[in-house]
Design a protein around this motif. Structure first.
Motif, mmCIF file in Angstrom:
data_model
loop_
_atom_site.group_PDB
_atom_site.id
_atom_site.type_symbol
_atom_site.label_atom_id
_atom_site.label_comp_id
_atom_site.label_asym_id
_atom_site.label_seq_id
_atom_site.Cartn_x
_atom_site.Cartn_y
_atom_site.Cartn_z
ATOM 1 N N LEU A 196 39.562 41.151 -61.126
ATOM 2 C CA LEU A 196 39.272 39.852 -60.499
ATOM 3 C C LEU A 196 40.318 38.825 -60.909
ATOM 4 O O LEU A 196 40.847 38.089 -60.092
ATOM 5 N N TYR A 197 40.583 38.769 -62.221
ATOM 6 C CA TYR A 197 41.568 37.791 -62.697
ATOM 7 C C TYR A 197 42.940 38.075 -62.082
ATOM 8 O O TYR A 197 43.631 37.174 -61.606
ATOM 9 N N ALA A 198 43.312 39.351 -62.102
ATOM 10 C CA ALA A 198 44.630 39.721 -61.573
ATOM 11 C C ALA A 198 44.750 39.355 -60.095
ATOM 12 O O ALA A 198 45.803 38.892 -59.642
ATOM 13 N N MET B 281 43.174 36.934 -58.581
ATOM 14 C CA MET B 281 43.222 35.476 -58.466
ATOM 15 C C MET B 281 44.593 34.940 -58.819
ATOM 16 O O MET B 281 45.074 33.978 -58.253
ATOM 17 N N ARG B 282 45.210 35.529 -59.834
ATOM 18 C CA ARG B 282 46.464 34.996 -60.366
ATOM 19 C C ARG B 282 47.534 36.068 -60.336
ATOM 20 O O ARG B 282 47.933 36.591 -61.359
ATOM 21 N N LYS B 283 47.963 36.397 -59.161
ATOM 22 C CA LYS B 283 49.000 37.412 -59.035
ATOM 23 C C LYS B 283 50.316 36.945 -59.586
ATOM 24 O O LYS B 283 50.679 35.784 -59.465
ATOM 25 N N ILE C 105 36.991 32.545 -55.881
ATOM 26 C CA ILE C 105 36.125 33.709 -55.781
ATOM 27 C C ILE C 105 34.740 33.195 -55.420
ATOM 28 O O ILE C 105 34.106 32.493 -56.194
ATOM 29 N N VAL D 213 42.154 38.703 -71.621
ATOM 30 C CA VAL D 213 42.712 38.822 -70.274
ATOM 31 C C VAL D 213 44.203 39.146 -70.352
ATOM 32 O O VAL D 213 44.714 39.977 -69.594
ATOM 33 N N LEU E 220 46.461 42.461 -68.731
ATOM 34 C CA LEU E 220 47.449 42.258 -67.662
ATOM 35 C C LEU E 220 48.835 42.787 -68.000
ATOM 36 O O LEU E 220 49.627 43.051 -67.090
ATOM 37 N N GLN F 71 53.997 30.624 -62.495
ATOM 38 C CA GLN F 71 54.011 31.922 -61.824
ATOM 39 C C GLN F 71 55.101 31.988 -60.771
ATOM 40 O O GLN F 71 55.806 32.991 -60.647
ATOM 41 N N TYR G 18 52.638 36.505 -65.061
ATOM 42 C CA TYR G 18 51.250 36.092 -64.977
ATOM 43 C C TYR G 18 51.022 34.963 -65.969
ATOM 44 O O TYR G 18 51.593 34.966 -67.058
ATOM 45 N N THR G 19 50.156 34.027 -65.596
ATOM 46 C CA THR G 19 49.669 33.082 -66.598
ATOM 47 C C THR G 19 48.234 33.456 -66.935
ATOM 48 O O THR G 19 47.518 34.011 -66.103
ATOM 49 N N ILE H 107 35.819 34.360 -66.424
ATOM 50 C CA ILE H 107 35.829 35.789 -66.092
ATOM 51 C C ILE H 107 34.996 36.589 -67.107
ATOM 52 O O ILE H 107 34.188 37.443 -66.742
#
Lengths: 236, 236
Positions: free
Chosen positions: A219-221, A223-225, B2, B114, B118, B200, B206-207, B216
């Motif tokens: 989900l996070y990925a 949202m914030r590609k 989301i 998170v 990533l 970004q 990624y941030t 999340i």
């Protein structure tokens, strides 16, 4: 269930199974769990070839790596917006991230990540001799103890009648000897064994289910590609 | 965004601000970010008393701890189903988890969690002399480098006109000297500075925004509540 949508859009996620299976119904088992909890995510699952017993030691991991990257690339080519490598050892994660343009999540690091967000005293149950390395690295001193599930050699054995009972026994051993707040599953195959609720109810601990944990991190990925260098658009 | 709902229900989350502010509009700033991204979550924010400069060293952290626990308990009593302690140092997290019956998420551990999901090469920008301890522990060898934002002593200074530019400069320094895949914010105050998209876009990394990361991880906690010993019902 979390009814989720991305401003109304469905998002497509690929999932790499590291155990060869013939029946698509079995290959799709983990993807269905994600789709059930996050209905706006559509999962396409594919398994690697010629490893019916999956990954269970260093050698089987080594052999699997190029196959995993190949499958991950296929999933990207077919429209996946993120890929999950479904194995707690995070095999080929670094290579896949280099070769794909979309976010790649490994279930091992995702599981450990959710665990450290939930508590300071973490136990792990699994099928190998110890905690998979990427999980152990992230858990660090928060890792209190590991318990191997009896009678299970490979993820395939998790389909045995006795596996569920043995998994619960492993948690019982873990919590009777240690103070733990969180029990993380050190094998992705445990995600579809339906032991989360019984463990939480009986032992009063959080469980971390690797497939659900991966869904959460995806989900996070999504949202914030990553943008710029990777040529992706930022979407929110 | 989301669009999320829990089988149609709204879930209530408390958020503890560790910087004393008078205006409710400012106190609610981080909660609004969560509500905007996850509309089914309703956030109630409260700040601790008598710390207008927030937490910025060991002494201010020590003084804040009992106040944080008190505010967290208030938020639980008023119907919060989970509480976020909004500070990258995770102050009072262990005590709050012992004293509350609901899940407690610290933004420091949630942010690091998170980040490790990533990528393997992680940089941190922040306002202190180094990476807050709970973040450093979880990041481990994945932590490549830390960059202090110039001209910012406390989270309060993040409201200065120049803060956004200085934060971007810190990222520029970070990525020019190191190969990083992920830039995690080592101060919760950076969450509402609106630098995620520019970073970004400009640097192709990624941030990890601490407030979004906490949102999340709260999702997981709300899906899989601790039961039994803690007397909570499992809800999914």
């Amino acid at each position: 269930m979390i009814d989720i949508s991305f401003s109304g859009k469905t998002r497509r996620v690929g999932l790499v199974r590291v155990m060869t299976q013939e029946e698509q119904r079995l290959i799709d088992e983990q993807g269905r769990l994600i789709e059930r909890l996050f209905p706006a995510i559509k999962v396409t699952s594919k398994c690697i070839e010629n490893q019916p017993r999956g990954i269970y030691d260093a050698e089987t991991e080594r052999i699997a790596e190029p196959k995993i990257v190949r499958v991950a690339k296929d999933l990207e080519r077919e429209g996946g917006e993120a890929v999950i490598i479904s194995c707690a050892a995070d095999p080929a994660l670094g290579i896949a991230r280099e070769e794909l343009r979309i976010p790649v999540i490994g279930t091992g690091s995702a599981t450990a990540a959710v665990a450290v967000s939930l508590g300071q005293a973490i136990g792990v149950i699994g099928i190998g001799e110890g905690v998979p390395e990427p999980m152990a690295e992230i858990l660090g001193d928060r890792l209190v103890s590991y318990e191997k599930i009896e009678g299970v050699q490979t993820a395939l054995d998790l389909h045995l009648e006795s596996a569920k009972e043995q998994a619960l026994q492993a948690v019982k051993n873990l919590v009777s000897r240690n103070r733990v707040e969180v029990v993380a599953f050190g094998c992705t195959g445990l995600s579809t064994l339906d032991v989360d609720d019984p463990i939480q109810r009986e032992f009063g601990v959080y469980t971390v289910n690797p497939v659900i944990a991966s869904g959460i991190q995806v989900l996070y990925a999504l949202m914030r590609k990553r943008v710029g260098g990777q040529g992706e658009d930022h979407t929110e």
